[in-house]
Scaffold this motif. Structure first.
Motif, PDB file in Angstrom:
ATOM      1  N   GLU A  14       9.699   0.505  13.168  1.00 52.86           N
ATOM      2  CA  GLU A  14       8.322   0.977  13.028  1.00 52.86           C
ATOM      3  C   GLU A  14       7.333  -0.181  12.986  1.00 52.86           C
ATOM      4  O   GLU A  14       6.258  -0.124  13.569  1.00 52.86           O
ATOM      5  CB  GLU A  14       8.176   1.833  11.764  1.00 52.86           C
ATOM      6  N   LEU A  17       6.995  -1.626  16.564  1.00 57.20           N
ATOM      7  CA  LEU A  17       6.217  -0.718  17.405  1.00 57.20           C
ATOM      8  C   LEU A  17       4.733  -0.770  17.059  1.00 57.20           C
ATOM      9  O   LEU A  17       3.879  -0.818  17.945  1.00 57.20           O
ATOM     10  CB  LEU A  17       6.733   0.714  17.264  1.00 57.20           C
ATOM     11  N   GLY A  18       4.442  -0.769  15.783  1.00 61.58           N
ATOM     12  CA  GLY A  18       3.058  -0.797  15.347  1.00 61.58           C
ATOM     13  C   GLY A  18       2.363  -2.110  15.650  1.00 61.58           C
ATOM     14  O   GLY A  18       1.190  -2.146  16.026  1.00 61.58           O
ATOM     15  N   CYS A  21       3.742  -2.841  20.229  1.00 62.97           N
ATOM     16  CA  CYS A  21       3.816  -1.858  21.314  1.00 62.97           C
ATOM     17  C   CYS A  21       2.606  -0.934  21.394  1.00 62.97           C
ATOM     18  O   CYS A  21       2.172  -0.600  22.496  1.00 62.97           O
ATOM     19  CB  CYS A  21       5.088  -1.031  21.181  1.00 62.97           C
ATOM     20  N   ASN A  22       2.097  -0.501  20.272  1.00 61.18           N
ATOM     21  CA  ASN A  22       0.939   0.397  20.293  1.00 61.18           C
ATOM     22  C   ASN A  22      -0.271  -0.351  20.842  1.00 61.18           C
ATOM     23  O   ASN A  22      -0.694  -1.350  20.299  1.00 61.18           O
ATOM     24  CB  ASN A  22       0.642   0.931  18.893  1.00 61.18           C
ATOM     25  N   GLY A  23      -0.778   0.134  21.967  1.00 63.63           N
ATOM     26  CA  GLY A  23      -1.925  -0.509  22.599  1.00 63.63           C
ATOM     27  C   GLY A  23      -1.572  -1.716  23.449  1.00 63.63           C
ATOM     28  O   GLY A  23      -2.443  -2.526  23.762  1.00 63.63           O
ATOM     29  N   CYS A  24      -0.313  -1.845  23.827  1.00 59.60           N
ATOM     30  CA  CYS A  24       0.128  -2.992  24.628  1.00 59.60           C
ATOM     31  C   CYS A  24      -0.577  -2.987  25.989  1.00 59.60           C
ATOM     32  O   CYS A  24      -0.494  -2.034  26.755  1.00 59.60           O
ATOM     33  CB  CYS A  24       1.637  -2.945  24.813  1.00 59.60           C
TER      34      CYS A  24
END
Length: 61
Positions: A14, A17-18, A21-24
């Motif tokens: 998590e 990802l946070g 990855c989020n907004g990559c």
């Protein structure tokens, strides 16, 4: 594998990802240029964060 170890691995996943990855931007670019499949393939095979996520996934099995 103990429950606490699994929970710790999920927390690491998590966190990765946070944080990455989020907004990559790279994922977004590949998704626009080649579609979801191309973007996903990049994340799985070429991205260092994706490789780390795969390592965590193998430990969960």
């Amino acid at each position: 594998m103990k429950h606490s170890d699994r929970k710790e691995l999920f927390n690491h996943v998590e966190s990765l990802l946070g944080q990455y990855c989020n907004g990559c931007f790279v994922h977004k670019h590949f998704k626009q240029e080649g579609g979801r499949r191309t973007a996903h393939r990049f994340c799985i095979s070429e991205c260092t964060v994706g490789e780390k996520l795969q390592e965590y996934g193998k430990k969960l099995i």
